[in-house]
Enzyme design. Structure first.
Site, PDB file in Angstrom:
ATOM      1  N   GLU A 103       0.813  -1.224   0.000  1.00 37.60           N
ATOM      2  CA  GLU A 103       0.000   0.000   0.000  1.00 37.60           C
ATOM      3  C   GLU A 103       0.844   1.271   0.000  1.00 37.60           C
ATOM      4  OE1 GLU A 103      -3.879   0.026   2.400  1.00 37.60           O
ATOM      5  OE2 GLU A 103      -2.532  -1.326   3.482  1.00 37.60           O
ATOM      6  N   ASP A 104       1.955   1.246   0.733  1.00 35.57           N
ATOM      7  CA  ASP A 104       2.684   2.482   1.029  1.00 35.57           C
ATOM      8  C   ASP A 104       4.021   2.647   0.315  1.00 35.57           C
ATOM      9  OD1 ASP A 104       0.602   2.936   2.780  1.00 35.57           O
ATOM     10  OD2 ASP A 104       1.711   2.275   4.548  1.00 35.57           O
TER      11      ASP A 104
END
Length: 168
Positions: free
Chosen positions: A99-100
């Protein structure tokens, strides 16, 4: 992965610091090392997962200012305290990377196998539900969250354990 494959992955990610090990605050790393004593024969795998997570999250900080890597290390320390298997510990270290960061599920599967990638993917799907449901009222959000947890348990119960450790 062999040492040469590991270095190749580090180059593909544009992160040669993977080979040298990105920095993890000592106290967090010591806690994880102590907690994973029962995985002694797999310490290199845990070490590589820490290196990959640290390199992927390099330069990121939490709202409180601490390096972001402290969070996944603490998540995995909680999982190790529960004596979870190696794949779950590694997934705990990598649970926020897809996600990051630029790390992909394919990268994770290549480094640590499809089981780890599947746990990370399941955790990521649960997180994305929260973003989608942001505009809903609290009761509906709670209901969707409970439903998502039940669906995750059907896929692999370890996804739920990682998500719970992530929230602690």
């Amino acid at each position: 992965l062999s040492a040469s494959e590991w270095l190749e992955l580090a180059s593909l990610q544009g992160r040669p610091d993977l080979a040298d090990g990105a920095r993890v605050p000592g106290e967090a790393l010591e806690g994880l090392t102590r907690a994973t004593w029962y995985l002694e024969g797999h310490s290199l795998v845990v070490q590589r997962a820490v290196q990959l997570a640290a390199a992927a999250h390099a330069g990121q900080a939490r709202k409180n200012g601490e390096p972001f890597i402290v969070h996944p290390v603490e998540t995995s320390t909680i999982l190790a305290g529960l004596k979870m298997d190696l794949d779950t510990i590694v997934a705990g270290l990598l649970h926020d990377t897809v996600e990051d960061t630029d790390l992909t599920l394919h990268d994770i599967a290549r480094c640590f196998g499809p089981s780890v990638a599947s746990i990370v993917e399941g955790d990521t799907k649960r997180s994305k539900l929260g973003v989608t449901a942001a505009a809903l009222d609290e009761a509906t959000k709670r209901s969707l969250n409970h439903r998502a947890m039940l669906v995750a348990m059907g896929e692999d119960w370890r996804i739920v354990v990682v998500k719970l450790a992530d929230r602690l």
